[in-house]
Scaffold this motif. Sequence first.
Motif, PDB file in Angstrom:
ATOM      1  N   VAL A   1       1.102  -0.937   0.274  1.00 19.91           N
ATOM      2  CA  VAL A   1       0.124  -0.113   0.218  1.00 19.91           C
ATOM      3  C   VAL A   1       1.029   1.323   0.222  1.00 19.91           C
ATOM      4  CG1 VAL A   1      -0.125   0.387   2.857  1.00 19.91           C
ATOM      5  CG2 VAL A   1      -1.622   1.409   1.365  1.00 19.91           C
ATOM      6  N   VAL A   2       0.735   1.857  -0.306  1.00 18.11           N
ATOM      7  CA  VAL A   2       1.723   3.479  -0.412  1.00 18.11           C
ATOM      8  C   VAL A   2       0.573   4.500   0.762  1.00 18.11           C
ATOM      9  CG1 VAL A   2       1.373   5.510  -1.855  1.00 18.11           C
ATOM     10  CG2 VAL A   2       1.230   3.630  -3.095  1.00 18.11           C
ATOM     11  N   GLU A   3       2.075   5.125   1.635  1.00 22.45           N
ATOM     12  CA  GLU A   3       1.647   5.682   2.782  1.00 22.45           C
ATOM     13  C   GLU A   3       1.949   7.375   2.212  1.00 22.45           C
ATOM     14  OE1 GLU A   3       2.822   3.799   5.858  1.00 22.45           O
ATOM     15  OE2 GLU A   3       0.947   2.290   5.952  1.00 22.45           O
ATOM     16  N   ILE A   4       1.313   8.294   2.263  1.00 20.30           N
ATOM     17  CA  ILE A   4       1.961   9.599   2.619  1.00 20.30           C
ATOM     18  C   ILE A   4       1.539  10.253   3.394  1.00 20.30           C
ATOM     19  CG2 ILE A   4       1.803  11.762   1.198  1.00 20.30           C
ATOM     20  CD1 ILE A   4       0.779   9.428  -1.316  1.00 20.30           C
ATOM     21  N   SER A   5       2.988  10.705   3.972  1.00 22.27           N
ATOM     22  CA  SER A   5       2.579  11.696   5.638  1.00 22.27           C
ATOM     23  C   SER A   5       3.460  13.078   4.613  1.00 22.27           C
ATOM     24  CB  SER A   5       3.269  10.922   6.753  1.00 22.27           C
ATOM     25  OG  SER A   5       4.061  11.360   5.962  1.00 22.27           O
ATOM     26  N   ARG A   6       2.098  14.094   5.593  1.00 23.44           N
ATOM     27  CA  ARG A   6       3.134  15.385   4.928  1.00 23.44           C
ATOM     28  C   ARG A   6       4.365  15.652   5.873  1.00 23.44           C
ATOM     29  NH1 ARG A   6      -0.425  20.309   3.692  1.00 23.44           N
ATOM     30  NH2 ARG A   6       0.983  22.002   3.278  1.00 23.44           N
ATOM     31  N   ILE A   7       5.451  16.961   5.808  1.00 29.22           N
ATOM     32  CA  ILE A   7       6.451  16.982   6.530  1.00 29.22           C
ATOM     33  C   ILE A   7       6.100  18.505   6.654  1.00 29.22           C
ATOM     34  CG2 ILE A   7       8.952  17.573   6.802  1.00 29.22           C
ATOM     35  CD1 ILE A   7       8.278  14.329   6.527  1.00 29.22           C
ATOM     36  N   PRO A   8       6.751  19.085   7.931  1.00 31.54           N
ATOM     37  CA  PRO A   8       5.692  20.139   8.938  1.00 31.54           C
ATOM     38  C   PRO A   8       6.759  21.210   8.103  1.00 31.54           C
ATOM     39  CG  PRO A   8       6.598  19.172  10.777  1.00 31.54           C
ATOM     40  CD  PRO A   8       6.591  18.208   9.490  1.00 31.54           C
ATOM     41  N   LEU A   9       6.327  22.095   7.913  1.00 31.99           N
ATOM     42  CA  LEU A   9       6.935  23.745   7.295  1.00 31.99           C
ATOM     43  C   LEU A   9       6.753  25.145   8.623  1.00 31.99           C
ATOM     44  CD1 LEU A   9       7.367  23.359   3.597  1.00 31.99           C
ATOM     45  CD2 LEU A   9       8.896  22.557   4.925  1.00 31.99           C
ATOM     46  N   ASP A  10       5.665  24.580   8.389  1.00 28.23           N
ATOM     47  CA  ASP A  10       5.052  26.483   8.689  1.00 28.23           C
ATOM     48  C   ASP A  10       6.108  26.632  10.229  1.00 28.23           C
ATOM     49  OD1 ASP A  10       3.373  25.512   7.972  1.00 28.23           O
ATOM     50  OD2 ASP A  10       1.685  25.657   9.309  1.00 28.23           O
ATOM     51  N   ASP A  11       7.452  25.784  10.690  1.00 26.00           N
ATOM     52  CA  ASP A  11       7.687  26.692  12.043  1.00 26.00           C
ATOM     53  C   ASP A  11       9.164  26.819  11.159  1.00 26.00           C
ATOM     54  OD1 ASP A  11       8.684  23.962  11.517  1.00 26.00           O
ATOM     55  OD2 ASP A  11       9.002  24.103  13.534  1.00 26.00           O
ATOM     56  N   LEU A  12       8.979  26.574   9.957  1.00 28.39           N
ATOM     57  CA  LEU A  12      10.728  27.396   9.414  1.00 28.39           C
ATOM     58  C   LEU A  12      11.123  28.406   8.402  1.00 28.39           C
ATOM     59  CD1 LEU A  12      11.581  22.914   7.782  1.00 28.39           C
ATOM     60  CD2 LEU A  12      12.592  24.626  10.284  1.00 28.39           C
ATOM     61  N   GLY A  13      11.224  29.187   8.514  1.00 29.61           N
ATOM     62  CA  GLY A  13      11.448  30.596   7.947  1.00 29.61           C
ATOM     63  C   GLY A  13      12.562  30.795   7.099  1.00 29.61           C
TER      64      GLY A  13
END
Length: 324
Positions: free
Chosen positions: A264-276
Motif C-alpha cells: 500500500v502507498v502511504e503518504i505523510s506531510r512534513i511540517p514547514l510552518d515553523d521554518l522561516g
Amino acid sequence: MASEEPVADVREGGTWTPRQRRKNDVVYALVRASLAVALLLPRRALRLVCRALAFVAYLVLPRARRVVAARLEAGLGARRPRVRDVFVTVAEMLADTLDLLRPGERAGARLSLDPASRRVFEEALAEGRGVVFVAAHLGPWERMAALLVEEGFPVATVARESYDPRFTELYERLRRPRGVRSLYRGRRGVALSIARELAEGRAVGFLVDIPARVPSITRRLCGADVLVPVGPARIALARRAAVVVGTCAPPAPASSNPRSSYPVVEISRIPLDDLGPDPCAEDVLVTRITEELERRIAAWPEAWLGGFVPPRPPAALRGALDPH
C-alpha cells in the motif's frame, strides 16, 4: 602495468571509445533479449525466475551479501531480516516492475493508495503551491508513480539519465505510456521545468535515499552516515511548496480480502510552518525528511534497494557533494 581505460560519460558530453561502444552494445542487446523473454512468461513464471536469479546472486555475490548484512545490522540490530530475504524481495520488485511493461497491466492491480494518504495528498495539492514528493527505493516505487497518475494525481518525477541513452528510452517505455513524466537532471532547463510544475500546482517526485552526484549533506539513515540531496528541501523552502513523504508499505496481515496481500502507498506531510528564512531551515527540513524515511525503511527493510549501497561514498566524492 597499463592504466585502466577511462570511462566516458555521454551525459556529460563524453564520447565512447570503440571498445566501450562494443561493450555497451553487448550489454544493451542482452538486456533487450532478456526483456523480450521475460514478457513472454506468465506473471507467476516471471516471479519464479526472478526469485531464482536472486538465489544465484545471493550465492555468487559475497560483497553484496556483506554490504546488505552490515546495513541491516547497523540500522536494525537484532530485528533485522535475513540477508537472503532482501535479495528475494528485491527480485520480486523487479518482476513487479517488468509487469508494468505489459500493456494490460493496471498499476492499481497490485498496489493501493491508503485512504488517509489520499486525503493528505489531495489537501497538499489543493493549497496550489505545488508538492515536493519525496520517495525512496522501497518496494515497487515505479508502480507507485504509475498508480498516483492512474488515480488522477498530476505527478512528474526527477530522474537521472542512464549512462546509455538507449536505456533511458527503455525507462520511458515503462513510464511514458502510464502518464509518468520524467524531468531529467543534467538536461538544460530542468530547473525551470521543476519550477513550472510546482507553480502550476502539480507534484514533483524526488528519490533521495541513494547518494547521487548532486549537492548533498550527511545524515544518519538506517544506522549509517549517508549523503542526502538538499535539492528537494531547498526547492520547497524557496517556493513554500508542500512537502510529503510517499513510499510503499508492506502488505497488511493476511485476511479474507485478497488485496491485503499487496503493498500500500502511504503518504505523510512534513511540517514547514515553523521554518522561516533562517539559514538552518534547509538542514532542519532534510533531517525531518530523513527521519521519516528511516521509519518507513525500518518497517520494510527487506524491500529497500538502498541496502545494497555501501553507506559511505569515497572521500573525494563526499567532499565534492557535501556543502558543509
